[in-house]
Design a protein around this motif. Sequence first.
Motif, mmCIF file in Angstrom:
data_model
loop_
_atom_site.group_PDB
_atom_site.id
_atom_site.type_symbol
_atom_site.label_atom_id
_atom_site.label_comp_id
_atom_site.label_asym_id
_atom_site.label_seq_id
_atom_site.Cartn_x
_atom_site.Cartn_y
_atom_site.Cartn_z
ATOM 1 N N GLU A 128 27.046 -80.047 6.390
ATOM 2 C CA GLU A 128 25.870 -80.380 5.855
ATOM 3 C C GLU A 128 24.460 -79.277 6.574
ATOM 4 O O GLU A 128 25.141 -78.951 8.133
ATOM 5 C CB GLU A 128 24.948 -81.459 5.955
ATOM 6 C CG GLU A 128 25.624 -82.242 4.567
ATOM 7 C CD GLU A 128 26.388 -82.004 3.649
ATOM 8 O OE1 GLU A 128 25.053 -80.955 2.509
ATOM 9 O OE2 GLU A 128 26.911 -81.435 2.357
ATOM 10 N N LEU A 133 16.148 -84.776 7.350
ATOM 11 C CA LEU A 133 16.025 -84.831 6.647
ATOM 12 C C LEU A 133 14.638 -85.084 6.478
ATOM 13 O O LEU A 133 13.477 -86.237 7.082
ATOM 14 C CB LEU A 133 16.663 -85.484 6.026
ATOM 15 C CG LEU A 133 17.016 -84.564 4.613
ATOM 16 C CD1 LEU A 133 17.614 -84.165 4.101
ATOM 17 C CD2 LEU A 133 17.981 -86.904 4.012
ATOM 18 N N ASP A 135 13.649 -85.706 3.288
ATOM 19 C CA ASP A 135 13.923 -86.594 1.206
ATOM 20 C C ASP A 135 12.853 -87.713 1.172
ATOM 21 O O ASP A 135 12.647 -87.912 0.001
ATOM 22 C CB ASP A 135 14.958 -85.917 0.499
ATOM 23 C CG ASP A 135 15.088 -84.644 0.619
ATOM 24 O OD1 ASP A 135 14.411 -83.578 1.112
ATOM 25 O OD2 ASP A 135 16.349 -83.656 0.616
ATOM 26 N N VAL A 163 14.828 -80.075 6.730
ATOM 27 C CA VAL A 163 16.306 -79.918 5.712
ATOM 28 C C VAL A 163 15.797 -80.413 5.051
ATOM 29 O O VAL A 163 14.697 -81.824 5.003
ATOM 30 C CB VAL A 163 17.207 -80.258 6.494
ATOM 31 C CG1 VAL A 163 17.876 -80.067 4.994
ATOM 32 C CG2 VAL A 163 18.114 -78.876 7.609
ATOM 33 N N SER A 164 15.698 -80.336 3.458
ATOM 34 C CA SER A 164 15.651 -81.436 2.396
ATOM 35 C C SER A 164 16.566 -80.620 1.298
ATOM 36 O O SER A 164 17.401 -79.212 1.695
ATOM 37 C CB SER A 164 14.509 -80.785 1.411
ATOM 38 O OG SER A 164 14.150 -81.120 0.454
ATOM 39 N N ASN A 165 17.114 -81.393 0.465
ATOM 40 C CA ASN A 165 18.247 -81.490 -0.446
ATOM 41 C C ASN A 165 17.513 -80.888 -1.607
ATOM 42 O O ASN A 165 18.380 -81.003 -2.807
ATOM 43 C CB ASN A 165 19.402 -82.787 -0.742
ATOM 44 C CG ASN A 165 20.382 -82.594 0.769
ATOM 45 O OD1 ASN A 165 20.323 -81.018 1.442
ATOM 46 N ND2 ASN A 165 20.525 -83.290 1.025
ATOM 47 N N TRP A 179 20.054 -74.867 -7.569
ATOM 48 C CA TRP A 179 19.815 -76.612 -6.867
ATOM 49 C C TRP A 179 19.976 -75.314 -5.680
ATOM 50 O O TRP A 179 21.489 -75.116 -5.277
ATOM 51 C CB TRP A 179 20.823 -77.631 -7.613
ATOM 52 C CG TRP A 179 20.987 -78.419 -8.969
ATOM 53 C CD1 TRP A 179 21.049 -77.502 -10.000
ATOM 54 C CD2 TRP A 179 19.629 -78.795 -9.451
ATOM 55 N NE1 TRP A 179 20.577 -78.076 -10.802
ATOM 56 C CE2 TRP A 179 19.497 -78.813 -10.917
ATOM 57 C CE3 TRP A 179 18.459 -79.472 -9.535
ATOM 58 C CZ2 TRP A 179 19.298 -79.672 -11.410
ATOM 59 C CZ3 TRP A 179 18.181 -80.359 -9.510
ATOM 60 C CH2 TRP A 179 18.090 -80.245 -10.892
ATOM 61 N N SER A 181 20.174 -76.469 -0.842
ATOM 62 C CA SER A 181 19.537 -76.903 0.472
ATOM 63 C C SER A 181 19.431 -76.500 1.123
ATOM 64 O O SER A 181 19.471 -74.614 0.841
ATOM 65 C CB SER A 181 21.085 -78.266 0.976
ATOM 66 O OG SER A 181 21.681 -79.016 0.333
ATOM 67 N N GLN A 183 16.829 -75.333 5.175
ATOM 68 C CA GLN A 183 16.913 -75.863 6.076
ATOM 69 C C GLN A 183 15.786 -74.795 6.839
ATOM 70 O O GLN A 183 15.770 -73.334 6.565
ATOM 71 C CB GLN A 183 18.410 -74.943 6.911
ATOM 72 C CG GLN A 183 17.948 -75.785 7.994
ATOM 73 C CD GLN A 183 19.182 -74.866 8.890
ATOM 74 O OE1 GLN A 183 19.219 -73.898 9.613
ATOM 75 N NE2 GLN A 183 19.362 -75.377 9.497
ATOM 76 N N THR A 237 23.835 -73.902 -5.044
ATOM 77 C CA THR A 237 25.043 -74.605 -5.644
ATOM 78 C C THR A 237 25.307 -73.358 -5.737
ATOM 79 O O THR A 237 24.858 -72.863 -7.065
ATOM 80 C CB THR A 237 24.572 -75.749 -6.793
ATOM 81 O OG1 THR A 237 23.592 -75.821 -7.254
ATOM 82 C CG2 THR A 237 24.774 -77.000 -5.733
ATOM 83 N N THR A 261 28.909 -76.438 1.279
ATOM 84 C CA THR A 261 27.970 -77.744 1.908
ATOM 85 C C THR A 261 28.498 -79.076 0.440
ATOM 86 O O THR A 261 29.467 -78.332 -0.503
ATOM 87 C CB THR A 261 26.560 -77.994 1.592
ATOM 88 O OG1 THR A 261 25.934 -77.833 0.050
ATOM 89 C CG2 THR A 261 25.549 -77.794 2.495
ATOM 90 N N ARG A 263 27.723 -80.250 -2.638
ATOM 91 C CA ARG A 263 27.271 -79.883 -3.653
ATOM 92 C C ARG A 263 27.658 -78.705 -3.885
ATOM 93 O O ARG A 263 27.545 -78.473 -5.208
ATOM 94 C CB ARG A 263 25.612 -80.122 -3.378
ATOM 95 C CG ARG A 263 25.612 -81.573 -3.080
ATOM 96 C CD ARG A 263 23.697 -81.805 -3.612
ATOM 97 N NE ARG A 263 23.176 -80.719 -3.534
ATOM 98 C CZ ARG A 263 21.838 -80.607 -3.660
ATOM 99 N NH1 ARG A 263 21.298 -81.106 -5.234
ATOM 100 N NH2 ARG A 263 21.060 -79.549 -2.922
#
Length: 264
Positions: A128, A133, A135, A163-165, A179, A181, A183, A237, A261, A263
Amino acid sequence: MKIIPYKDTYDPGLLQPVPRAPHRRELGIAESLPFTGVDLWTAYELSWLDPSGRPRVAMATFVVDARSPNLVESKSFKLYLNSFNQTELASPESLRQRLIADIGNACGMPVDVELKLPGAFGDERIEELDGELLDDIDAEIRDYRPNPALLRTGRSETDETLVSNLLKTNCPLTGQPDWASIQVRYRGPRIDRAGLLRYLVSFRRHGGFHEQCVEHIFMDILGRCAPERLTVYARYTRRGGLDINPFRTNCGEKPPRNVRTARQ
């Protein structure tokens, strides 16, 4: 039901270049880029025939310099890779050289290509993105179109990686969701984390190619928050057996290793 034919013999004409300059002009980017970077592509569905007619498979990593005049539209990239399915090639290196030539020609600049053959598939890793994070921040979110006014800074200075997903953008041609993630690493005035999260989520209904969206985010953070150093890196993704991972920096940071990652 409409049946779309797929060409399974080699055809480099399937690649569709997209000039980077028009979108960059919309972002206020002049000919001299305010960043360096690369687009890391991973192809998971690559096959061809060896001289005896037996199918061979591999994974491939493509490194495209952000200075190249063109990006390549992803569906055309997939169709191009599919065109090797019934194409006989002398060796994996023959395939690699052909990929280098064709994609470099489409991008308008030399590219790097690495093939990973089945004997090395077991070396694949999952990691990851490193950073704190965003989120789980308790933030009400109502904006779903890019809104840089959500970005705010405080008076203190910091050096941090966030970071966000939750990044979602949409293909500008089909409207399909993309979609990712993301940084954000920076040094400078402390960015309000709730505001940054709201800002990233505000791309949820935005249409743009992956590379364009990352540059949009980079330029908004640079303009609104004025960090001394800034790096933005997104891992999208996969769709159609391809993932695209744009990396932009203004501080000479080296491109990351192309490690997927969970996903992806």
